[in-house]
Design an enzyme around this catalytic site. Structure first.
Site, PDB file in Angstrom:
ATOM      1  N   CYS A  71       1.631   0.509  -0.700  1.00  0.00           N
ATOM      2  CA  CYS A  71       2.436   1.758  -0.599  1.00  0.00           C
ATOM      3  C   CYS A  71       1.592   2.968  -0.767  1.00  0.00           C
ATOM      4  CB  CYS A  71       3.570   1.803  -1.488  1.00  0.00           C
ATOM      5  SG  CYS A  71       4.544   3.414  -1.368  1.00  0.00           S
ATOM      6  N   HIS A 163       3.893  -2.129  10.473  1.00  0.00           N
ATOM      7  CA  HIS A 163       4.306  -1.143  10.933  1.00  0.00           C
ATOM      8  C   HIS A 163       4.288  -1.298  12.499  1.00  0.00           C
ATOM      9  CE1 HIS A 163       3.744   1.401   7.253  1.00  0.00           C
ATOM     10  NE2 HIS A 163       2.813   0.519   7.275  1.00  0.00           N
ATOM     11  N   GLU A 212      11.527   3.251   7.090  1.00  0.00           N
ATOM     12  CA  GLU A 212      10.761   2.584   6.275  1.00  0.00           C
ATOM     13  C   GLU A 212      11.714   1.119   5.830  1.00  0.00           C
ATOM     14  OE1 GLU A 212       8.674   3.235   2.769  1.00  0.00           O
ATOM     15  OE2 GLU A 212       8.226   5.310   3.178  1.00  0.00           O
ATOM     16  N   CYS A 221       5.328   8.692   4.424  1.00  0.00           N
ATOM     17  CA  CYS A 221       5.041   6.957   4.343  1.00  0.00           C
ATOM     18  C   CYS A 221       3.591   7.039   4.463  1.00  0.00           C
ATOM     19  CB  CYS A 221       5.665   6.395   5.352  1.00  0.00           C
ATOM     20  SG  CYS A 221       5.338   4.555   5.251  1.00  0.00           S
ATOM     21  N   GLY A 224       2.177   4.231   6.687  1.00  0.00           N
ATOM     22  CA  GLY A 224       2.742   4.666   7.976  1.00  0.00           C
ATOM     23  C   GLY A 224       1.643   5.839   8.535  1.00  0.00           C
TER      24      GLY A 224
HETATM   25  N1  LIG Z   1       9.008   0.468   2.506  1.00  0.00           N
HETATM   26  C1  LIG Z   1       7.250   0.107   2.768  1.00  0.00           C
HETATM   27  C2  LIG Z   1       6.709   0.106   1.473  1.00  0.00           C
HETATM   28  C3  LIG Z   1       6.477   1.506   1.092  1.00  0.00           C
HETATM   29  C4  LIG Z   1       5.652   2.197   1.946  1.00  0.00           C
HETATM   30  C5  LIG Z   1       5.524   3.852   2.031  1.00  0.00           C
HETATM   31  N2  LIG Z   1       6.339   4.343   1.129  1.00  0.00           N
HETATM   32  C6  LIG Z   1       4.079   4.282   1.825  1.00  0.00           C
HETATM   33  O1  LIG Z   1       3.689   5.587   1.311  1.00  0.00           O
HETATM   34  O2  LIG Z   1       3.048   3.621   2.222  1.00  0.00           O
HETATM   35  C7  LIG Z   1       7.358  -1.471   3.027  1.00  0.00           C
HETATM   36  O3  LIG Z   1       8.333  -2.204   2.815  1.00  0.00           O
HETATM   37  O4  LIG Z   1       6.205  -1.995   3.732  1.00  0.00           O
END
Ligand SMILES: N[C@H](CCC[C@H](N)C(=O)O)C(=O)O
Length: 281
Positions: A71, A163, A212, A221, A224
């Site tokens: 994250c 992703h 997400e 994100c 992301g």
């Molecule tokens: N929901 C994402 C994790 C948080 C990623 C995002 N909040 C970031 O800042 O990279 C997943 O399950 O892969």
């Protein structure tokens, strides 16, 4: 049990330090604490833990209770937390995550507090079966994916977490809430996926909106944004250094040609502190 509410560009987290390991029931606790009506409200629950291979370890549980491998926004919050709270006096630290091992994090300190944070987010994984997707190609660029009779073309990138990057004409105006959840659980992604809708404005800028995995629509994100620049380069749309504008603000992303690593620079903020009545139950 004390907690700190933090965010990176509005992607917000309940941060808990002081545990020596992920507590039993962390999934249910994340669901409870992340609830924006009956809990504190957040996109995820973050634990700062000891590490054998880095200065600290970060584990992140999405608001639906699923654990993510990585994250980006949370790792900037963790870096700020450990510096501002005196858990380290170093301005260059390492933080271990499940998805990327020990990552180098560079803090910019202003008035004794961490302001901007530059994170080595590691190397992108582009082999389809490792992202993972069910597509046996390396890389997966412009691959067709159909949901409810509509076909999209996606580029697959893992930053430790999966992703699905889709280029559209107007990311900000795209119907994220209709198509995001359908793509998140598409069978092409065996571990589900984060979904980014991207419109490139020039060789050094893209707009991105994200649905997400395990958290739904967030304001930003970090992983992301990294996946967005990697996919944009693979599709010949941007240079390797670009600003990604999200609903919550901008991240500067560089996919270094020399070491194939992706560097992300952005802010982190503390909003308030509190204590959990009844501890972690
Ligand atoms: N929901 C994402 C994790 C948080 C990623 C995002 N909040 C970031 O800042 O990279 C997943 O399950 O892969």
């Amino acid at each position: 049990m004390d907690f700190t509410k933090m965010h990176g560009l509005g992607n917000d987290f309940v941060v808990i330090a002081g545990e020596t390991a992920l507590p039993e029931g962390a999934d249910a606790l994340a669901v409870r604490l992340c609830d924006r009506n009956f809990g504190i409200g957040a996109d995820g629950l973050v634990f700062i833990l000891p590490s054998d291979s880095a200065d600290f370890m970060m584990r992140i549980i999405n608001s639906d209770g699923s654990e993510a491998e990585q994250c980006g926004n949370a790792i900037r919050c963790v870096a700020k937390y450990v510096y501002d709270n005196g858990l380290t006096d170093k301005e260059t630290i390492t933080i271990e995550t499940l998805g990327a091992g020990a990552q180098q994090v560079q803090l910019t300190v202003e008035n004794g507090k961490a302001a901007a944070v530059r994170v080595d987010m590691g190397r992108p994984v582009l082999a389809g079966l490792e992202v993972p997707t069910t597509v046996d190609a390396d890389p997966v660029i412009g691959h067709p994916i159909e949901v409810d009779g509509r076909e999209f073309r996606f580029t697959a990138v893992s930053m430790g977490n999966p992703h699905c990057v889709i280029f559209v004409d107007d990311a900000a105006g795209f119907d994220l809430h209709t198509w995001g959840p359908k793509l998140e659980v598409h069978p092409l992604f065996p571990r589900k996926t984060n979904v980014e809708f991207v419109s490139v404005t020039n060789r050094s800028h893209a707009d991105m909106r994200v649905w997400e995995r395990g958290a739904g629509p967030t304001l930003a994100c970090g992983t992301g944004a990294c996946a967005t620049v990697v996919a944009s380069v693979l599709n010949g749309l941007t240079d390797r250094t670009a600003t990604v504008s999200l609903k919550g603000g901008d991240l500067l992303i560089e996919w270094s040609e020399s070491d194939n690593r992706v560097y992300m620079t952005g802010p982190a903020a503390e909003v308030f502190r509190g204590s959990l009545q009844g501890g972690l139950q």
